[in-house]
Design a protein around this motif. Structure first.
Motif, PDB file in Angstrom:
ATOM      1  N   MET A   1       0.827  -1.205   0.000  1.00 47.30           N
ATOM      2  CA  MET A   1       0.000   0.000   0.000  1.00 47.30           C
ATOM      3  C   MET A   1       0.864   1.260   0.000  1.00 47.30           C
ATOM      4  O   MET A   1       0.528   2.254  -0.667  1.00 47.30           O
ATOM      5  CB  MET A   1      -0.907   0.005   1.233  1.00 47.30           C
ATOM      6  CG  MET A   1      -2.021  -1.030   1.197  1.00 47.30           C
ATOM      7  SD  MET A   1      -3.148  -0.831  -0.226  1.00 47.30           S
ATOM      8  CE  MET A   1      -2.543  -2.149  -1.303  1.00 47.30           C
ATOM      9  N   VAL A   2       2.006   1.214   0.701  1.00 48.55           N
ATOM     10  CA  VAL A   2       2.918   2.357   0.678  1.00 48.55           C
ATOM     11  C   VAL A   2       3.456   2.569  -0.734  1.00 48.55           C
ATOM     12  O   VAL A   2       3.523   3.703  -1.234  1.00 48.55           O
ATOM     13  CB  VAL A   2       4.076   2.140   1.672  1.00 48.55           C
ATOM     14  CG1 VAL A   2       5.152   3.207   1.487  1.00 48.55           C
ATOM     15  CG2 VAL A   2       3.558   2.178   3.104  1.00 48.55           C
ATOM     16  N   ALA A   3       3.833   1.458  -1.400  1.00 48.31           N
ATOM     17  CA  ALA A   3       4.336   1.566  -2.773  1.00 48.31           C
ATOM     18  C   ALA A   3       3.261   2.100  -3.711  1.00 48.31           C
ATOM     19  O   ALA A   3       3.543   2.935  -4.586  1.00 48.31           O
ATOM     20  CB  ALA A   3       4.838   0.201  -3.248  1.00 48.31           C
ATOM     21  N   LEU A   4       2.016   1.641  -3.546  1.00 52.60           N
ATOM     22  CA  LEU A   4       0.930   2.118  -4.405  1.00 52.60           C
ATOM     23  C   LEU A   4       0.643   3.593  -4.167  1.00 52.60           C
ATOM     24  O   LEU A   4       0.378   4.353  -5.108  1.00 52.60           O
ATOM     25  CB  LEU A   4      -0.334   1.288  -4.161  1.00 52.60           C
ATOM     26  CG  LEU A   4      -0.298  -0.171  -4.607  1.00 52.60           C
ATOM     27  CD1 LEU A   4      -1.607  -0.867  -4.262  1.00 52.60           C
ATOM     28  CD2 LEU A   4      -0.025  -0.280  -6.097  1.00 52.60           C
ATOM     29  N   THR A   5       0.679   4.010  -2.893  1.00 55.45           N
ATOM     30  CA  THR A   5       0.455   5.420  -2.580  1.00 55.45           C
ATOM     31  C   THR A   5       1.540   6.294  -3.185  1.00 55.45           C
ATOM     32  O   THR A   5       1.265   7.353  -3.766  1.00 55.45           O
ATOM     33  CB  THR A   5       0.408   5.621  -1.058  1.00 55.45           C
ATOM     34  OG1 THR A   5      -0.622   4.795  -0.506  1.00 55.45           O
ATOM     35  CG2 THR A   5       0.125   7.071  -0.711  1.00 55.45           C
TER      36      THR A   5
ATOM     37  N   PHE B   1       1.656  -1.770 -10.966  1.00 53.89           N
ATOM     38  CA  PHE B   1       2.056  -2.313  -9.668  1.00 53.89           C
ATOM     39  C   PHE B   1       1.183  -3.503  -9.278  1.00 53.89           C
ATOM     40  O   PHE B   1       1.687  -4.497  -8.755  1.00 53.89           O
ATOM     41  CB  PHE B   1       1.980  -1.221  -8.597  1.00 53.89           C
ATOM     42  CG  PHE B   1       3.110  -0.237  -8.666  1.00 53.89           C
ATOM     43  CD1 PHE B   1       4.256  -0.407  -7.899  1.00 53.89           C
ATOM     44  CD2 PHE B   1       3.039   0.864  -9.502  1.00 53.89           C
ATOM     45  CE1 PHE B   1       5.298   0.502  -7.975  1.00 53.89           C
ATOM     46  CE2 PHE B   1       4.077   1.777  -9.578  1.00 53.89           C
ATOM     47  CZ  PHE B   1       5.215   1.600  -8.812  1.00 53.89           C
ATOM     48  N   THR B   2      -0.107  -3.398  -9.505  1.00 58.78           N
ATOM     49  CA  THR B   2      -0.984  -4.506  -9.119  1.00 58.78           C
ATOM     50  C   THR B   2      -0.758  -5.729  -9.999  1.00 58.78           C
ATOM     51  O   THR B   2      -1.048  -6.847  -9.577  1.00 58.78           O
ATOM     52  CB  THR B   2      -2.456  -4.073  -9.208  1.00 58.78           C
ATOM     53  OG1 THR B   2      -2.749  -3.608 -10.535  1.00 58.78           O
ATOM     54  CG2 THR B   2      -2.749  -2.967  -8.214  1.00 58.78           C
ATOM     55  N   ARG B   3      -0.229  -5.535 -11.217  1.00 54.55           N
ATOM     56  CA  ARG B   3       0.082  -6.670 -12.089  1.00 54.55           C
ATOM     57  C   ARG B   3       1.392  -7.344 -11.717  1.00 54.55           C
ATOM     58  O   ARG B   3       1.722  -8.402 -12.270  1.00 54.55           O
ATOM     59  CB  ARG B   3       0.154  -6.209 -13.552  1.00 54.55           C
ATOM     60  CG  ARG B   3      -1.169  -5.768 -14.137  1.00 54.55           C
ATOM     61  CD  ARG B   3      -1.018  -5.281 -15.556  1.00 54.55           C
ATOM     62  NE  ARG B   3      -0.797  -6.362 -16.505  1.00 54.55           N
ATOM     63  CZ  ARG B   3       0.306  -6.512 -17.225  1.00 54.55           C
ATOM     64  NH1 ARG B   3       1.297  -5.665 -17.092  1.00 54.55           N
ATOM     65  NH2 ARG B   3       0.415  -7.501 -18.072  1.00 54.55           N
TER      66      ARG B   3
END
Length: 458
Positions: free
Chosen positions: A83-87, A101-103
């Protein structure tokens, strides 16, 4: 139907839940299989493992409870780091980059490893029996739980390293660039010879389409959304069955308005409600663009990274220049390929379907327009864009594509003349502009590929 399935598979690949769910189901099957093997073959053959062999019910419970608690705790840590990486990706690179990122398979496998280990230990714990009359310790299942725990340690170490890598701009740009080039190779093919039979057929179809003009009945769209995919086989079969020509207006990536023009049917009287229903069933609409059939979606991801890097808040021209390099490589690859024909024929050779395709000029516009607009005052980025155009022009053979490259070089030159106050910067821009013009001129001349120096030696 095939296109709908392919779109569903692409959406599943981009989801964050699919791999962890599969791994969790696999852990449940593994627990069941290990327990059954224990019941069938006993534990005598496992005693050679020494201290890893746990035959005491309390010891087995303690080991599995410790592993289960640790696994679910680490799973929460993996989720938090993700979640930190996605944010960070959303704020620095743009929300449309979250899909990349989700892939990411490594992140999905890491989360799946710890969740699966947790479920496995719970299921094995439930099978441990201890009473005065009967004791059951599934030794193989307990041993496999220990093996999963040890494997989880290495997965965690790798995941921490992986997170530190995927949040780097260079890595993300490289991943998107690889996906872009893979999509080009999947959707396009090597260029046709101008005098080939297929090229002549396409030329005749283009003349036929021009004669059709704006005739035809309008087929409205049934809903609003981004056009994600088109089932061309279904549309071709429909046009053949009803003996008509369908001219599809939008292409994958375009936003379609409800009741807006989706296609034209020729003859016009064929555009009835039943035809509209069948055409709408052959397309896939969604809330966002997906790159399955939409090459421009990947280009815009690189452009978005470059545009954000050029914003005053980041002021990172090096990232923008890297994006320009990758876009130039993609355009260069696209120049070597033949775009898919907009014309589709039935088995009898009759024109039945006309689709809107993504052209070379459209790709160059999508790649360089926005970056050029944001980099008017950024001399290094302008210079790098001219260098990229020179490299592409040095290999392109078609006059219409050289004209596209020259148009962009002219716009970059005019923008620099208006926005750059330093004479030295302007002189460098002029020198790079002349490189583009020389590359275009060399490819346009009959003796292209032979330098003036070689000519003098002759």
């Amino acid at each position: 139907m095939k296109t709908h399935i392919a779109t569903l598979i692409e959406n599943i690949r981009a989801s964050f839940w699919f791999i962890p769910v599969l791994m969790t189901l696999g852990a449940a099957l593994l627990a069941y299989a290990a327990i059954q093997i224990d019941l069938i073959f006993g534990d005598d053959w496992l005693r050679s493992f020494g201290w890893l062999f746990i035959n005491n019910p309390d010891g087995a419970r303690a080991a599995l409870s410790t592993i289960a608690g640790s696994a679910i705790t680490v799973a929460g840590t993996v989720f938090s780091l993700t979640m930190v990486a996605l944010t960070l990706a959303s704020s620095q690179f743009g929300p449309r980059l979250i899909r990349s990122f989700t892939r990411d398979r490594s992140t999905q496998y890491a989360l799946g490893t710890f969740v699966a280990t947790y479920l496995y230990c719970l299921l094995v714990l439930a099978e441990i029996r201890s009473s005065t009359d009967f004791t059951l310790v599934p030794n193989l299942a307990v041993l496999l739980g220990i093996v999963l725990a040890v494997a989880g340690i290495f997965v965690l170490i790798y995941f921490i390293h992986h997170v530190s890598v995927i949040i780097q701009a260079q890595h993300l740009i490289a991943v998107i660039s690889d996906d872009l080039q893979e999509t080009i190779r999947r959707l396009y093919r090597p260029a046709l010879a101008p005098d080939s039979d297929e090229a002549q057929q396409l030329k005749q179809a283009a003349e036929m389409h021009a004669q059709i003009g704006e005739d035809g009945g309008v087929v409205p769209a049934g809903a609003s959304g981004y056009l994600q995919a088109i089932d061309e086989d279904a549309l071709l079969e429909l046009a053949h069955r009803r003996d008509l020509v369908l001219d599809l207006a939008p292409r994958p990536g375009d936003f379609v308005l409800a009741q807006g023009a989706l296609a034209r049917a020729i003859p016009a009287e064929a555009a009835d409600e039943e035809l509209a229903r069948e055409i709408n069933a052959a397309i896939v609409l969604g809330a966002q663009r997906t790159p399955h059939q939409d090459l421009e979606a990947y280009i815009y991801q690189l452009v978005e990274i470059a545009a954000r890097a050029l914003s005053p808040s980041l002021n990172d021209p090096f990232t923008a220049m890297t994006c320009v390099d990758r876009l130039g490589a993609a355009i260069s690859l696209l120049d070597e390929m033949q775009p898919p024909s907009p014309f589709r024929f039935d088995g009898d050779g009759h024109l039945r379907l006309v689709v809107n395709i993504f052209t070379f000029a459209g790709a160059v516009d999508a790649a360089f327009d926005m970056i050029r607009q944001y980099s008017r005052t950024q001399a290094p980025v302008t210079i790098r864009m001219l260098e990229s155009l020179a490299q592409i022009a040095a290999q392109t053979k078609r006059a219409d594509r050289r004209a596209v490259l020259q148009r962009h070089a002219d716009m970059l030159r005019r923008g620099a003349q208006e926005a750059l106050p330093e004479p030295h910067d302007l002189s460098v821009v002029e020198e790079r502009y002349r490189r583009v013009m020389r590359a275009i001129g060399d490819r346009a001349s009959p003796s292209a590929g032979c330098s003036p120096r070689h000519k003098r030696r002759k």
